[in-house]
Design an enzyme around this catalytic site. Structure first.
Site, short mmCIF file in Angstrom:
data_model
loop_
_atom_site.label_atom_id
_atom_site.label_comp_id
_atom_site.label_asym_id
_atom_site.label_seq_id
_atom_site.Cartn_x
_atom_site.Cartn_y
_atom_site.Cartn_z
N ARG A 110 18.77 3.24 2.76
CA ARG A 110 18.81 2.18 1.75
C ARG A 110 20.03 2.41 0.90
O ARG A 110 20.14 3.44 0.22
CB ARG A 110 17.55 2.18 0.88
CG ARG A 110 17.75 1.36 -0.39
CD ARG A 110 16.51 1.13 -1.18
NE ARG A 110 15.65 0.17 -0.52
CZ ARG A 110 14.64 -0.45 -1.13
NH1 ARG A 110 14.38 -0.20 -2.38
NH2 ARG A 110 13.89 -1.32 -0.48
N HIS A 137 17.64 -7.24 4.24
CA HIS A 137 16.45 -6.39 4.11
C HIS A 137 15.50 -6.74 5.27
O HIS A 137 14.42 -7.29 5.07
CB HIS A 137 15.80 -6.65 2.75
CG HIS A 137 14.81 -5.60 2.33
ND1 HIS A 137 14.51 -4.50 3.10
CD2 HIS A 137 14.04 -5.50 1.21
CE1 HIS A 137 13.60 -3.77 2.46
NE2 HIS A 137 13.30 -4.35 1.33
N GLN A 140 11.63 -5.78 5.28
CA GLN A 140 10.81 -6.61 4.41
C GLN A 140 10.40 -7.89 5.13
O GLN A 140 9.24 -8.32 5.08
CB GLN A 140 11.59 -6.96 3.13
CG GLN A 140 10.86 -7.89 2.20
CD GLN A 140 9.62 -7.25 1.60
OE1 GLN A 140 9.69 -6.17 1.04
NE2 GLN A 140 8.48 -7.91 1.72
N ASP A 232 12.10 -13.89 -5.18
CA ASP A 232 12.53 -12.49 -5.37
C ASP A 232 13.18 -12.40 -6.75
O ASP A 232 13.43 -13.44 -7.39
CB ASP A 232 13.55 -12.12 -4.25
CG ASP A 232 14.04 -10.69 -4.35
OD1 ASP A 232 13.36 -9.86 -4.98
OD2 ASP A 232 15.11 -10.39 -3.78
N CYS A 272 8.60 -10.22 -2.45
CA CYS A 272 8.81 -8.91 -1.83
C CYS A 272 8.50 -7.77 -2.79
O CYS A 272 8.28 -6.65 -2.35
CB CYS A 272 10.22 -8.81 -1.28
SG CYS A 272 11.48 -9.03 -2.55
N ARG A 300 4.24 -3.99 4.89
CA ARG A 300 5.48 -3.24 5.07
C ARG A 300 5.21 -2.04 5.98
O ARG A 300 5.99 -1.74 6.90
CB ARG A 300 6.00 -2.74 3.71
CG ARG A 300 6.68 -3.77 2.85
CD ARG A 300 7.97 -4.26 3.46
NE ARG A 300 8.93 -3.20 3.68
CZ ARG A 300 9.77 -2.72 2.76
NH1 ARG A 300 9.79 -3.24 1.54
NH2 ARG A 300 10.63 -1.75 3.05
#
Ligand code: CP
Ligand code: NVA
Length: 312
Positions: A110, A137, A140, A232, A272, A300
């Protein structure tokens, strides 16, 4: 399961590197692993395998879901943080990738620059998983698709409306929806549209899958007849200095009761997380839709367990 077998050794960096059949097989495996391990004994699928997880940004879900997911598969995970290795400064990414490849069986990264994850992949001899960059991402989005499939039992004909900042989540949603044939409409302010190259890629892929991709400025235009309303944060990790400015720019992009009136009656809300209630979503809408939002967070783990089991 031949499709899954063929993914062994593959990186999971961009959604668009995978075919519709591959994404569907991964989601099917995720659902199977959920059934096999939720509240049950751990499996031995990844016994003796080690995952190294590198973070140069904060995380709750990614850290826990990968680490516990590895345990559930019988494997082991080791976390390393930015302040421990100062990626690219104390040691080059090229060398870090080659060292980690000597110890582990896969690396999860990440970080900020997407090109850094690609550099990792170039120099590592083990599979690399993108666990969020400024560009995308994909992990996700796999959890989001699993959640949508669990709820609607189909992808065909489903419309997602993404409201807010055209960011890493938006980019992955666009290419993911295009691949799976899900319709998607985005509403973003001028200057905060999804990445132009990612949008172009999604539009190209959509020609084959038949997915309808629409981009708007007005949230109402996007939300009309949508089955999934997705938002988001307005300020992503690394953009903290822009927080006040963004609060002003995005103020009309809030998921609230008034906006929800334009969505389909049975629409679900996804986020998310982490959420900033009172900004991108009201507390009222968030709490009303907390079941789908926290199922999404739970998924996830299962979506990533499928990825780990396939590529390691
Ligand atoms: N959604 C998500 O990636 O959460 P974290 O940043 O907490 O990992
Ligand atoms: N767009 C957000 C997603 C967090 C999971 C960020 O990059 O901070």
């Amino acid at each position: 399961m031949d499709i899954i077998k063929n993914l062994k050794g593959k990186n999971f960096i961009n959604i668009e590197d995978f075919s519709k059949e591959e994404l569907e097989a991964l989601l099917k495996l995720a659902a199977k692993l959920k059934k096999q391990t939720k509240g049950k004994k751990n499996l031995k699928l990844l016994e003796g395998k080690n995952l190294v997880m590198y973070f140069s940004k904060p995380s709750l879900r990614t850290r826990l879901s990968f680490e516990i997911g590895m345990t559930k598969l019988g494997g082991n995970a080791v976390v390393i943080k930015q302040d421990e290795i100062i990626l690219g400064k104390r040691e080059s990414i090229e060398d870090t990738a080659r060292v980690v490849s000597k110890y582990a069986d896969a690396i999860m990264v990440r970080t900020f620059g997407h090109e850094d994850v690609e550099k990792f992949a170039k120099y590592a001899s083990i599979p690399i998983i993108n666990a969020l960059t400024d560009l995308s991402h994909p992990c996700q989005i796999m959890a989001d698709f699993l959640t949508i499939y669990e709820h609607f039992n189909k992808f065909k004909g489903i419309k997602i409306a993404y409201i807010g900042d055209g960011n890493n989540i938006t980019n992955s949603l666009l290419t993911g929806c295009a691949t799976l044939g899900i319709n998607i409409a985005t509403a973003t302010p001028k200057g905060y549209e999804p990445n132009a190259d990612e949008l172009k890629k999604a539009e190209e892929i959509a020609k084959k899958s038949g997915s309808k991709i629409e981009t708007f400025e007005n949230p109402i235009d996007a939300v009309k007849n949508a089955d999934v309303i997705y938002t988001d944060v307005w300020t992503s990790m690394g953009q903290e200095a822009e927080y006040e400015m963004r609060k002003e720019i995005f103020k009309n992009y809030q998921i609230n009761k008034d906006l929800m009136k334009y969505a389909n009656k049975n629409a679900i809300v996804l986020h998310c997380l982490p959420a900033h209630k009172g900004l991108e979503i009201t507390e009222e809408v968030f709490e009303e839709h907390q079941t789908s939002i926290f199922n999404e967070a739970e998924n996830r783990m299962y979506a990533q367990m499928a990825i780990l089991a396939a590529i390691m």
